[in-house]
Structure formats: structure tokens, C-alpha cells
Design a protein around this motif. Structure first.
Motif, short mmCIF file in Angstrom:
data_model
loop_
_atom_site.label_atom_id
_atom_site.label_comp_id
_atom_site.label_asym_id
_atom_site.label_seq_id
_atom_site.Cartn_x
_atom_site.Cartn_y
_atom_site.Cartn_z
N PRO A 215 0.81 -1.23 0.00
CA PRO A 215 0.00 0.00 0.00
C PRO A 215 0.83 1.26 0.00
O PRO A 215 0.45 2.27 -0.62
CB PRO A 215 -0.84 -0.13 1.27
N HIS A 216 1.98 1.24 0.73
CA HIS A 216 2.82 2.44 0.78
C HIS A 216 3.45 2.73 -0.58
O HIS A 216 3.57 3.90 -0.99
CB HIS A 216 3.90 2.27 1.85
N MET A 217 3.86 1.67 -1.31
CA MET A 217 4.42 1.87 -2.65
C MET A 217 3.33 2.38 -3.60
O MET A 217 3.59 3.27 -4.43
CB MET A 217 5.01 0.57 -3.19
N LEU A 218 2.11 1.86 -3.48
CA LEU A 218 1.02 2.34 -4.32
C LEU A 218 0.74 3.82 -4.05
O LEU A 218 0.49 4.59 -4.98
CB LEU A 218 -0.24 1.51 -4.06
N ASP A 219 0.80 4.20 -2.76
CA ASP A 219 0.60 5.59 -2.41
C ASP A 219 1.70 6.46 -3.00
O ASP A 219 1.43 7.56 -3.53
CB ASP A 219 0.57 5.76 -0.90
N ARG A 220 2.91 5.95 -2.96
CA ARG A 220 4.05 6.71 -3.49
C ARG A 220 3.94 6.88 -5.00
O ARG A 220 4.16 7.97 -5.54
CB ARG A 220 5.34 5.97 -3.11
N LEU A 221 3.59 5.80 -5.71
CA LEU A 221 3.40 5.89 -7.16
C LEU A 221 2.26 6.84 -7.50
O LEU A 221 2.35 7.63 -8.45
CB LEU A 221 3.11 4.50 -7.74
N GLY A 222 1.19 6.77 -6.70
CA GLY A 222 0.06 7.66 -6.94
C GLY A 222 0.45 9.11 -6.77
O GLY A 222 -0.07 9.99 -7.49
N LEU A 223 1.37 9.39 -5.84
CA LEU A 223 1.82 10.76 -5.63
C LEU A 223 2.59 11.28 -6.84
O LEU A 223 2.43 12.43 -7.25
CB LEU A 223 2.69 10.82 -4.37
N PHE A 224 3.43 10.42 -7.42
CA PHE A 224 4.14 10.82 -8.63
C PHE A 224 3.19 11.05 -9.79
O PHE A 224 3.42 11.90 -10.64
CB PHE A 224 5.17 9.75 -9.01
N MET A 225 2.13 10.26 -9.87
CA MET A 225 1.20 10.33 -11.00
C MET A 225 0.14 11.42 -10.83
O MET A 225 -0.60 11.71 -11.78
CB MET A 225 0.49 8.98 -11.19
N THR A 226 0.07 12.03 -9.66
CA THR A 226 -0.94 13.05 -9.43
C THR A 226 -0.81 14.19 -10.44
O THR A 226 0.28 14.69 -10.70
CB THR A 226 -0.80 13.61 -7.99
N ASN A 227 -1.94 14.58 -11.01
CA ASN A 227 -2.03 15.68 -11.99
C ASN A 227 -1.43 15.34 -13.34
O ASN A 227 -1.32 16.22 -14.20
CB ASN A 227 -1.39 16.97 -11.46
N MET A 228 -1.02 14.09 -13.56
CA MET A 228 -0.45 13.69 -14.85
C MET A 228 -1.58 13.28 -15.80
O MET A 228 -2.47 12.53 -15.43
CB MET A 228 0.55 12.54 -14.68
N ASP A 229 -1.50 13.75 -17.03
CA ASP A 229 -2.48 13.35 -18.05
C ASP A 229 -2.08 12.04 -18.72
O ASP A 229 -2.93 11.27 -19.14
CB ASP A 229 -2.60 14.45 -19.10
N ARG A 230 -0.78 11.83 -18.88
CA ARG A 230 -0.26 10.59 -19.46
C ARG A 230 0.93 10.15 -18.64
O ARG A 230 1.75 10.97 -18.21
CB ARG A 230 0.21 10.79 -20.90
N VAL A 231 1.03 8.84 -18.42
CA VAL A 231 2.20 8.27 -17.76
C VAL A 231 2.73 7.14 -18.62
O VAL A 231 1.99 6.21 -18.97
CB VAL A 231 1.86 7.74 -16.35
N LEU A 232 4.00 7.23 -18.99
CA LEU A 232 4.64 6.19 -19.80
C LEU A 232 5.68 5.49 -18.95
O LEU A 232 6.43 6.14 -18.21
CB LEU A 232 5.32 6.79 -21.03
N VAL A 233 5.72 4.17 -19.06
CA VAL A 233 6.73 3.39 -18.36
C VAL A 233 7.54 2.61 -19.37
O VAL A 233 6.98 1.95 -20.25
CB VAL A 233 6.09 2.43 -17.34
N SER A 234 8.86 2.73 -19.26
CA SER A 234 9.76 1.95 -20.10
C SER A 234 10.46 0.95 -19.20
O SER A 234 11.24 1.33 -18.32
CB SER A 234 10.78 2.88 -20.78
N CYS A 235 10.16 -0.34 -19.40
CA CYS A 235 10.67 -1.36 -18.48
C CYS A 235 10.98 -2.64 -19.25
O CYS A 235 10.69 -2.76 -20.45
CB CYS A 235 9.64 -1.64 -17.38
N ALA A 236 11.55 -3.62 -18.53
CA ALA A 236 11.83 -4.92 -19.12
C ALA A 236 10.51 -5.66 -19.36
O ALA A 236 9.52 -5.43 -18.66
CB ALA A 236 12.73 -5.73 -18.18
N PRO A 237 10.47 -6.56 -20.36
CA PRO A 237 9.21 -7.25 -20.69
C PRO A 237 8.57 -7.97 -19.51
O PRO A 237 7.35 -7.99 -19.39
CB PRO A 237 9.64 -8.24 -21.78
N GLU A 238 9.40 -8.54 -18.61
CA GLU A 238 8.83 -9.31 -17.50
C GLU A 238 8.15 -8.42 -16.46
O GLU A 238 7.42 -8.93 -15.59
CB GLU A 238 9.91 -10.16 -16.84
N ARG A 239 8.36 -7.09 -16.52
CA ARG A 239 7.73 -6.20 -15.55
C ARG A 239 6.51 -5.47 -16.12
O ARG A 239 5.87 -4.70 -15.42
CB ARG A 239 8.77 -5.16 -15.07
N ARG A 240 6.20 -5.71 -17.39
CA ARG A 240 5.10 -4.99 -18.02
C ARG A 240 3.76 -5.33 -17.40
O ARG A 240 2.90 -4.46 -17.23
CB ARG A 240 5.08 -5.28 -19.52
#
Length: 486
Positions: A215-240
Motif C-alpha cells: 500500500p505504501h508503494m502504491l501511495d508513493r506511485l500515486g503521488l508521482f502520478m498526481t495531476n499527470m495526463d499521461r504516464v509512460l513506463v519503459s521497463c523490461a518485458p517481465e515487468r510490463r
């Protein structure tokens, strides 16, 4: 974007965390090691600001329509008709709003692109006029105004509303920035991504993980995403899959970067009951566009054949008299959907030395060309029988020129030089094209000769419009006689 200085707060904490400051740039804004720091969220909400601009534009549009109609009306209409004009304005404004909304005049794209907005203004005004005429006809309305006055009203409305878009452009840039959206890129070890004006966050530096069980990590990610219209993640295939689950539970437009989408030229995706597919090709023209283009072809080719009939008969007689050979030269070319068809040309070479495969391109002092052949090739008259191909549906007036199957660029087949050559076959080949208007014709002695032509053809495929075809047809008139026409 504005920045706010703050003292450092632990990256593992919750609530208002701080991250290093960024500087806006063309390749994005990197949130990495710097002594200055921000308080999260990274940026203010642009959604509210966009809504404010939309509401302001609707009010400006209403005011602009009233000013345009009344200013023209006070000049051109009689005193008795001015009450009618006022009623027309009151009817026109809501109809205009309705059509403008359906045409996305009040959208992110309209805020970003002034040209898109101004084109949509024209469509919306004429759409509103058409709708009012139709409504008045159905209702047997006594509301009437002179055609001349109405025409000037419409023209004035288009000018005023288009000018409004130009005048409010600085306000849009000041309130929302050049991209009008907040974009966040989370780099989690995938391919490098750059979006102008975006925030770029390194996941490992800020301890960001797609752990939906914390839950704390979800809260932290949500804080970064606040007010964002688009969020792009570039990651390894196994984490998609994990990042996809995070996005599905967030109130944000989430996107996962996949390099294959770019390399394959993916234009969309489709999900079925038990599998998903990447759409890598669609027809370049819709059914409506194909119908319009075909109508233009039939009308123009039919009229041209009738108008040029005396010339065509004269050329045919002269060719026949010169060496008693056939009037027409037929050769197989590749057309739409990679299907072969027979192309027609006036025969310009000796009947005994014709090259059906097209392995040898014609040159300036080609000894195979007859005397009449030299004239009709230099004036492009030899191509006129292809109007028959246009009427038959094998070709279009405008499109990529069809090449002989055996044609070479240097010592390679065309598709060996560049595999994108096959993309030309998604449309009907043309009697003329963008490459021809630019003077890119004649023999392909080198691979570069083909590359330039292919680039022009791909540019034409990128977006078809009636206006572009008309411009190419008019431009062709200037290059009918050309130094490379041999």
C-alpha cells in the motif's frame, strides 16, 4: 512548469515527498540529481486549466459570432430585418457549439495545433449554417435573410473565430505550456524515451516499483502520478504485466513502451476473446475517400479523353505511318494490392526493339526511340493512353507511378534497395504523382534516384486530401515538358 524549493524528505516516506528539480527542455525534463528540489506532485493540474480555456473559448466564440453577424447586419440589412438577424444569432450560437463539440474544436489537439483549430472553425461554421437551413426547411420557418447578407455573415464569422484562436494562443501557452498536457515518463530499465516537455523519473533512483501488494508503494506511485495526463513506463518485458496492473488501478492514462510497436509500424491494437493482435496496416483511404477519389478520376479522365481525342487520333496515325508497328505499347506493372495489370502507352520505340520487362531504362540518346517517339516522350504525350487505365480502375489520376517489374536502381531491384518500396502498392498507381511534380523522373541510374522518389511517394501516402490531388494535377502541367522526359 513552475518549481518550488523545499528541504529534502526521505524517498521512502509518504505524503509530500521531494525529488530533485528539473529544467524544461526539448527532450523532456529529467528528475535526477540536482541540489534544488520539488515538492510532489510534480506539476499543477492542467485539466482544470484546460477546462477554463474551453469555457472561455465558448464564450469568446459566442461573442465573436454576435459581433460578426451584427456588424455585417448593421451594414447590409434593412432596418426591418435587424430583428430577424438578432434572432438568427441566438439560434446560430447553440447550433455552432453543438457542431463544434462534435468536431473536437474544444479539445487538446485544438489547443496544441492552431491550424487544426482554424480548420475546425471553418467546418463548424458551415456545418451550423447547413443545420439551420435544414431546420428552417423542416419547420417551415418564416425566418429569412438575403443570400448575400448571409454569405458575408458566414465569412465574417469564420474570420473572427479564426482570429480568436490566434489571439488566445499566448494565453494557452502561458497557462498550459506548449504540450497542453502533463506527461510523466518512468524509466524502469527499458528503452530510452523522450517526449518534449515531459517529466522523466528514474525508477531506481526514487525507489519506484510496480508492487501492487504494498500500500505504501502504491501511495508513493500515486503521488508521482498526481495531476499527470499521461504516464509512460519503459521497463523490461517481465515487468510490463505488473506496471499494467498499477495503471489499471490508477486514475491516469497509462502506457507501456514497446520498441516493437515502432519497428513494426503498428497503427493500433485489437483484443479478441483469447488473444490480442497488433494492427500493422490499414487501407490508407476510407470508403468515403475512395469514393471521392474514384469520382474525381472518372470525371477528369473521361473529360480529358473527349477533349484530347483529336490529338490522340493524330498521334496514333503518325505512329502507325512511321514503321507500320502497333500504336500502343503494353507492359505489365504492379498496382494496388500488388496485383499486376497491363499499362497502356503510345509506342515510342521501334517495334522490333521493345522491352516488355523494362530491364533497360530509356536514356537521353536511346537508339531504340523513333522520331515521333522522341517528340511524344519529351512532351509526355506517350503517357496519355493511361487515361484508359484510369477509367478501367487500374490506375488513378494521382498516385505513386507504377514501375516496370524488371526496373533497376543501380544494379538492384527497387524493393532490394528499400523494403518500404512495397508500401507504394497500398494505393492505386497514378498517372502523375508528387515525385513527378518535384522533377523526380527519368532513369534510376543510382540507388539515390530511387530513394528520393520513394520518399516523395511515402509522403503522399501519409495523408490524402482532395486539395493535395488538385495541387499535384496543376503542378504536373508545369513539368509536362521536362529535361528528364526521355
Amino acid at each position: 512548469m513552475t518549481t518550488t524549493s523545499a528541504t529534502s524528505v526521505s524517498d521512502t516516506g509518504t505524503g509530500h515527498a521531494t525529488v530533485p528539480a528539473h529544467e524544461d527542455g526539448r527532450d523532456g525534463a529529467s528528475v535526477t540529481g540536482d541540489k534544488r528540489r520539488f515538492i510532489l506532485p510534480l506539476g499543477p493540474s492542467l485539466e482544470r486549466r484546460r477546462l477554463q480555456i474551453y469555457l472561455s473559448l465558448t464564450a469568446f466564440d459566442a461573442l465573436g459570432i454576435a459581433i460578426a453577424f451584427l456588424s455585417v447586419g448593421l451594414t447590409l440589412t434593412r432596418v426591418d430585418d435587424r430583428n430577424i438577424l438578432a434572432n438568427l444569432v441566438l439560434l446560430f450560437i447553440p447550433v455552432f457549439w453543438t457542431i463544434a463539440l462534435s468536431l473536437r474544436l474544444y479539445s487538446v489537439r485544438a489547443l496544441i495545433s492552431s491550424r487544426f483549430a482554424q480548420v475546425r472553425v471553418v467546418y463548424s461554421v458551415f456545418g451550423a449554417v447547413t443545420a439551420l437551413i435544414f431546420m428552417a426547411y423542416l419547420a417551415h420557418s418564416p425566418l429569412a435573410i438575403g443570400r448575400l447578407s448571409m454569405g458575408f455573415n458566414v465569412l465574417a464569422a469564420v474570420i473572427v473565430l479564426a482570429s480568436i484562436r490566434t489571439l488566445v494562443r499566448p494565453l494557452i501557452l502561458r497557462r498550459c505550456g506548449p504540450t497542453v498536457e502533463n506527461v510523466l515518463i518512468i524509466d524502469d530499465g527499458g528503452a530510452s524515451v523522450r517526449v518534449p516537455g515531459a517529466w522523466i523519473v528514474q525508477a531506481h533512483e526514487h525507489n519506484l516499483k510496480p508492487d501492487f501488494c504494498d500500500p505504501h508503494m502504491l501511495d508513493r506511485l500515486g503521488l508521482f502520478m498526481t495531476n499527470m495526463d499521461r504516464v509512460l513506463v519503459s521497463c523490461a518485458p517481465e515487468r510490463r504485466a505488473a506496471w499494467a496492473m498499477i495503471f489499471k488501478g490508477s486514475n491516469v492514462s497509462g502506457e507501456i513502451v514497446d520498441p516493437d510497436v515502432y519497428s513494426l509500424g503498428v497503427v493500433g491494437a485489437r483484443r479478441s476473446h483469447s488473444f490480442g493482435t497488433l494492427i500493422v496496416s490499414v487501407g490508407p483511404l476510407s470508403l468515403q475517400d475512395r469514393a471521392v477519389k474514384r469520382g474525381m478520376d472518372i470525371t477528369a479522365a473521361g473529360c480529358a479523353l473527349l477533349f484530347l481525342l483529336p490529338l490522340l487520333i493524330t498521334v496514333a496515325i503518325v505512329i502507325r505511318l512511321e514503321d507500320k508497328g502497333p500504336v500502343f505499347f503494353r507492359q505489365q506493372r504492379q498496382g494496388r494490392n500488388n496485383r499486376l495489370f497491363w499499362i497502356y502507352k503510345f509506342r515510342s520505340m521501334s517495334a522490333l526493339r521493345l522491352d516488355q520487362a523494362g530491364a533497360r531504362s530509356a536514356s537521353r540518346d536511346d537508339d531504340r526511340i523513333t522520331r515521333i517517339g522522341q517528340i511524344i516522350r519529351r512532351t509526355s504525350i506517350d503517357e496519355l493512353p493511361q487515361l484508359i487505365n484510369v477509367l478501367r480502375g487500374d490506375m488513378s489520376l494521382v498516385g505513386p507511378r507504377p514501375h516496370a517489374i524488371g526496373s533497376l536502381a543501380g544494379n538492384k531491384r527497387f524493393w532490394e534497395v528499400d523494403p518500404r518500396y512495397l508500401l507504394r502498392h497500398s494505393l492505386k498507381p497514378g498517372l502523375t504523382g508528387l515525385a513527378q511534380v518535384r522533377g523526380l523522373r527519368g532513369a534510376t541510374d543510382t540507388e539515390t534516384d530511387l530513394t528520393y522518389r520513394l520518399q516523395a511517394d511515402l509522403e503522399y501516402l501519409d495523408g490524402w486530401t482532395v486539395l493535395r490531388d488538385l495541387k499535384i494535377i496543376l503542378g504536373t502541367i508545369r513539368v509536362l515538358v521536362h529535361e528528364k522526359a526521355y
